[in-house]
Write a protein that holds these residues in place. Structure first.
Motif, PDB file in Angstrom:
ATOM      1  N   ASP A 168       2.835   7.023 -18.848  1.00  0.00           N
ATOM      2  CA  ASP A 168       2.195   7.292 -20.139  1.00  0.00           C
ATOM      3  C   ASP A 168       1.035   8.263 -19.927  1.00  0.00           C
ATOM      4  N   TRP A 169       1.330   9.555 -20.016  1.00  0.00           N
ATOM      5  CA  TRP A 169       0.310  10.568 -19.798  1.00  0.00           C
ATOM      6  C   TRP A 169      -0.828  10.437 -20.805  1.00  0.00           C
ATOM      7  N   ALA A 170      -0.496  10.221 -22.070  1.00  0.00           N
ATOM      8  CA  ALA A 170      -1.514  10.192 -23.119  1.00  0.00           C
ATOM      9  C   ALA A 170      -2.547   9.097 -22.857  1.00  0.00           C
ATOM     10  N   ALA A 171      -2.088   7.910 -22.468  1.00  0.00           N
ATOM     11  CA  ALA A 171      -3.002   6.816 -22.175  1.00  0.00           C
ATOM     12  C   ALA A 171      -3.874   7.139 -20.968  1.00  0.00           C
ATOM     13  N   THR A 172      -3.295   7.803 -19.975  1.00  0.00           N
ATOM     14  CA  THR A 172      -4.056   8.204 -18.789  1.00  0.00           C
ATOM     15  C   THR A 172      -5.145   9.200 -19.153  1.00  0.00           C
ATOM     16  N   PHE A 173      -4.794  10.194 -19.968  1.00  0.00           N
ATOM     17  CA  PHE A 173      -5.784  11.191 -20.385  1.00  0.00           C
ATOM     18  C   PHE A 173      -6.929  10.543 -21.161  1.00  0.00           C
TER      19      PHE A 173
ATOM     20  N   PRO B 151       0.814  -1.227   0.000  1.00  0.00           N
ATOM     21  CA  PRO B 151       0.000   0.000   0.000  1.00  0.00           C
ATOM     22  C   PRO B 151       0.842   1.268   0.000  1.00  0.00           C
ATOM     23  N   MET B 152       1.973   1.245   0.714  1.00  0.00           N
ATOM     24  CA  MET B 152       2.817   2.440   0.731  1.00  0.00           C
ATOM     25  C   MET B 152       3.456   2.682  -0.631  1.00  0.00           C
ATOM     26  N   ASN B 153       3.780   1.610  -1.351  1.00  0.00           N
ATOM     27  CA  ASN B 153       4.283   1.777  -2.712  1.00  0.00           C
ATOM     28  C   ASN B 153       3.235   2.457  -3.586  1.00  0.00           C
ATOM     29  N   ARG B 154       1.966   2.080  -3.413  1.00  0.00           N
ATOM     30  CA  ARG B 154       0.883   2.710  -4.181  1.00  0.00           C
ATOM     31  C   ARG B 154       0.761   4.188  -3.825  1.00  0.00           C
ATOM     32  N   VAL B 155       0.935   4.500  -2.546  1.00  0.00           N
ATOM     33  CA  VAL B 155       0.921   5.901  -2.123  1.00  0.00           C
ATOM     34  C   VAL B 155       2.049   6.662  -2.812  1.00  0.00           C
ATOM     35  N   GLN B 156       3.214   6.024  -2.900  1.00  0.00           N
ATOM     36  CA  GLN B 156       4.353   6.662  -3.553  1.00  0.00           C
ATOM     37  C   GLN B 156       4.085   6.900  -5.033  1.00  0.00           C
ATOM     38  N   ILE B 157       3.367   5.973  -5.674  1.00  0.00           N
ATOM     39  CA  ILE B 157       2.987   6.181  -7.074  1.00  0.00           C
ATOM     40  C   ILE B 157       2.007   7.347  -7.177  1.00  0.00           C
ATOM     41  N   ALA B 158       1.046   7.408  -6.248  1.00  0.00           N
ATOM     42  CA  ALA B 158       0.073   8.500  -6.243  1.00  0.00           C
ATOM     43  C   ALA B 158       0.754   9.853  -6.071  1.00  0.00           C
ATOM     44  N   ARG B 159       1.881   9.868  -5.350  1.00  0.00           N
ATOM     45  CA  ARG B 159       2.614  11.113  -5.095  1.00  0.00           C
ATOM     46  C   ARG B 159       3.738  11.358  -6.089  1.00  0.00           C
ATOM     47  N   HIS B 160       3.877  10.493  -7.066  1.00  0.00           N
ATOM     48  CA  HIS B 160       5.034  10.577  -7.963  1.00  0.00           C
ATOM     49  C   HIS B 160       5.151  11.981  -8.568  1.00  0.00           C
ATOM     50  N   PRO B 161       6.338  12.580  -8.509  1.00  0.00           N
ATOM     51  CA  PRO B 161       6.488  13.961  -9.001  1.00  0.00           C
ATOM     52  C   PRO B 161       6.274  14.127 -10.501  1.00  0.00           C
ATOM     53  N   GLN B 162       6.324  13.034 -11.262  1.00  0.00           N
ATOM     54  CA  GLN B 162       6.087  13.118 -12.700  1.00  0.00           C
ATOM     55  C   GLN B 162       4.654  12.758 -13.087  1.00  0.00           C
ATOM     56  N   ARG B 163       3.802  12.535 -12.098  1.00  0.00           N
ATOM     57  CA  ARG B 163       2.407  12.206 -12.369  1.00  0.00           C
ATOM     58  C   ARG B 163       1.687  13.445 -12.913  1.00  0.00           C
ATOM     59  N   PRO B 164       0.752  13.292 -13.855  1.00  0.00           N
ATOM     60  CA  PRO B 164       0.038  14.471 -14.361  1.00  0.00           C
ATOM     61  C   PRO B 164      -0.813  15.119 -13.269  1.00  0.00           C
ATOM     62  N   TYR B 165      -0.795  16.451 -13.245  1.00  0.00           N
ATOM     63  CA  TYR B 165      -1.564  17.226 -12.283  1.00  0.00           C
ATOM     64  C   TYR B 165      -2.776  17.854 -12.966  1.00  0.00           C
ATOM     65  N   THR B 166      -3.564  18.578 -12.194  1.00  0.00           N
ATOM     66  CA  THR B 166      -4.802  19.174 -12.711  1.00  0.00           C
ATOM     67  C   THR B 166      -4.569  20.010 -13.968  1.00  0.00           C
ATOM     68  N   MET B 167      -3.550  20.859 -13.966  1.00  0.00           N
ATOM     69  CA  MET B 167      -3.314  21.723 -15.126  1.00  0.00           C
ATOM     70  C   MET B 167      -2.967  20.897 -16.365  1.00  0.00           C
ATOM     71  N   ASP B 168      -2.353  19.751 -16.181  1.00  0.00           N
ATOM     72  CA  ASP B 168      -2.048  18.869 -17.313  1.00  0.00           C
ATOM     73  C   ASP B 168      -3.331  18.269 -17.891  1.00  0.00           C
ATOM     74  N   TYR B 169      -4.259  17.872 -17.014  1.00  0.00           N
ATOM     75  CA  TYR B 169      -5.548  17.351 -17.480  1.00  0.00           C
ATOM     76  C   TYR B 169      -6.336  18.443 -18.203  1.00  0.00           C
ATOM     77  N   ILE B 170      -6.288  19.641 -17.675  1.00  0.00           N
ATOM     78  CA  ILE B 170      -6.999  20.753 -18.314  1.00  0.00           C
ATOM     79  C   ILE B 170      -6.476  20.974 -19.725  1.00  0.00           C
ATOM     80  N   GLN B 171      -5.160  20.987 -19.861  1.00  0.00           N
ATOM     81  CA  GLN B 171      -4.558  21.210 -21.172  1.00  0.00           C
ATOM     82  C   GLN B 171      -4.888  20.084 -22.144  1.00  0.00           C
ATOM     83  N   ALA B 172      -4.971  18.853 -21.637  1.00  0.00           N
ATOM     84  CA  ALA B 172      -5.195  17.699 -22.511  1.00  0.00           C
ATOM     85  C   ALA B 172      -6.667  17.483 -22.858  1.00  0.00           C
TER      86      ALA B 172
END
Length: 342
Positions: free
Chosen positions: A294-299, A76-97
């Motif tokens: 993969d930001w594009a696949a996530t979007f 579970p802590m590894n999943r938390v670390q993925i959720a906090r990953h500094p390269q994860r797309p943020y709100t402004m990235d979703y807005i742009q996409a």
């Protein structure tokens, strides 16, 4: 101890424990090292005018194979670390996409603006919507400016102001949740942090337009819940949604920074847990390796799920939608004591 000193002390403790737990991310970074290596090769290939699609395909297959090997053993802590990953797309990235012609609104019309929350209007697949989301920032300067995604009362009041405008003009509301929690400093308490969160819960629950909540990373405490009430809760596969962060839980219950992983194991705050418990309504799958790979696949995945959920709730009568929203929250936490009922 004076109140101001107390709040600063509490904030310092939480920030120190968060910093200590972040050191353990190096373990996860080691685990994902091969994945990131393949991702970087794909990024370099995509910079060419005529990228080698076969090689890109082979690299994506290797990422998928590596992820299949890694994912069963993630804690579970590894999943938390993925959720906090500094390269994860943020709100402004979703807005742009995902949105066209987004216009951001500022200020709560009372005290000021809060950069930790982005709010405005745009078009999703040609449909006018209001979007509210937490924004953490990537560089050190941006993170300080955005207060590391920790909102203060002005942010919640700004969010509600935009939601009320959306209701006035019949536009559905989408919220993107990604915060470690509300700002725990004295400034937030002085300007009515608890009241702002509670007032949002009451008012959002009564909105007559569809409200869709999406946890894109961290869903921490009241900072998330203040914009997290709605008709449907969608969670990205590696996100979490919790009354408290693992660091905060370890500080309060164990008073030991070494208990962070134990807290994460017991909180049951991951997407799969909350779907099972009936808190989350859908899990949005992430690409192999996580959203940051993969930001594009996530979007694409978020776009498809949002379109389907919006279509469902927009087709509902407003009165029936409000009743369904009420029942959704009333049933959370309901349990049966078999021993007594027998």
């Amino acid at each position: 101890m004076p109140a101001r000193d107390f709040f600063y002390r509490i904030n310092d403790v939480f920030q120190h424990m968060r910093a200590e737990s972040m050191k353990t991310q190096k373990d996860y970074y080691q685990l994902e090292k091969t994945l990131i290596g393949h991702k970087e090769k794909i990024d370099r290939l995509l910079e060419d005018d005529h990228p080698d699609q076969k090689e890109i395909g082979r690299l994506r297959e290797r990422i998928e194979q590596e992820w299949k090997r890694l994912s069963p053993g993630l804690t579970p802590m590894n999943r938390v670390q993925i959720a906090r990953h500094p390269q994860r797309p943020y709100t402004m990235d979703y807005i742009q996409a995902l949105l066209d012609d987004f216009i951001e609104f500022h200020g709560d019309r009372r005290a000021g603006d809060d950069s930790a929350i982005v709010a405005g209007f745009g078009f999703l697949r040609g449909r006018a919507i209001a979007l509210i989301g937490h924004q953490k920032g990537r560089t050190t300067h941006q993170r300080i400016e955005r207060n590391f995604g920790q909102p203060v009362p002005e942010g919640y009041r700004k969010a509600l102001r935009i939601m009320k405008l959306a209701e006035k003009f019949g536009a559905p509301v989408i919220t993107l949740i990604d915060t470690p929690g509300a700002y725990p400093g004295i400034e937030g308490e002085e300007r009515g942090q608890a009241e702002a969160i509670a007032f949002n819960l009451k008012e959002i629950s009564k909105l007559r337009v569809p409200v869709i909540n999406v946890v894109i990373g961290e869903g921490g405490s009241g900072g998330a819940l203040a914009v997290g009430v709605g008709d449907a809760l969608l969670m990205l596969e590696n996100s979490y949604y919790s009354v408290i962060t693992p660091e905060g839980c370890a500080a309060i219950l164990w008073k030991d920074q070494n208990a962070v992983a134990q807290a994460a194991d017991n909180l049951r705050f991951l997407a799969r847990d909350l779907l099972e418990l009936g808190v989350a309504d859908q899990i949005i799958p992430e690409p192999p390796g996580g959203a940051h790979v993969d930001w594009a696949a996530t979007f694409r995945a978020v776009d498809e799920h949002l379109a389907a959920v919006l279509e469902k709730f927009e087709a509902m009568n407003p009165e029936l939608r409000l009743e369904a929203r009420y029942r959704k929250y009333r049933k959370i936490g309901v349990f049966v004591d078999n021993e007594r009922s027998g």
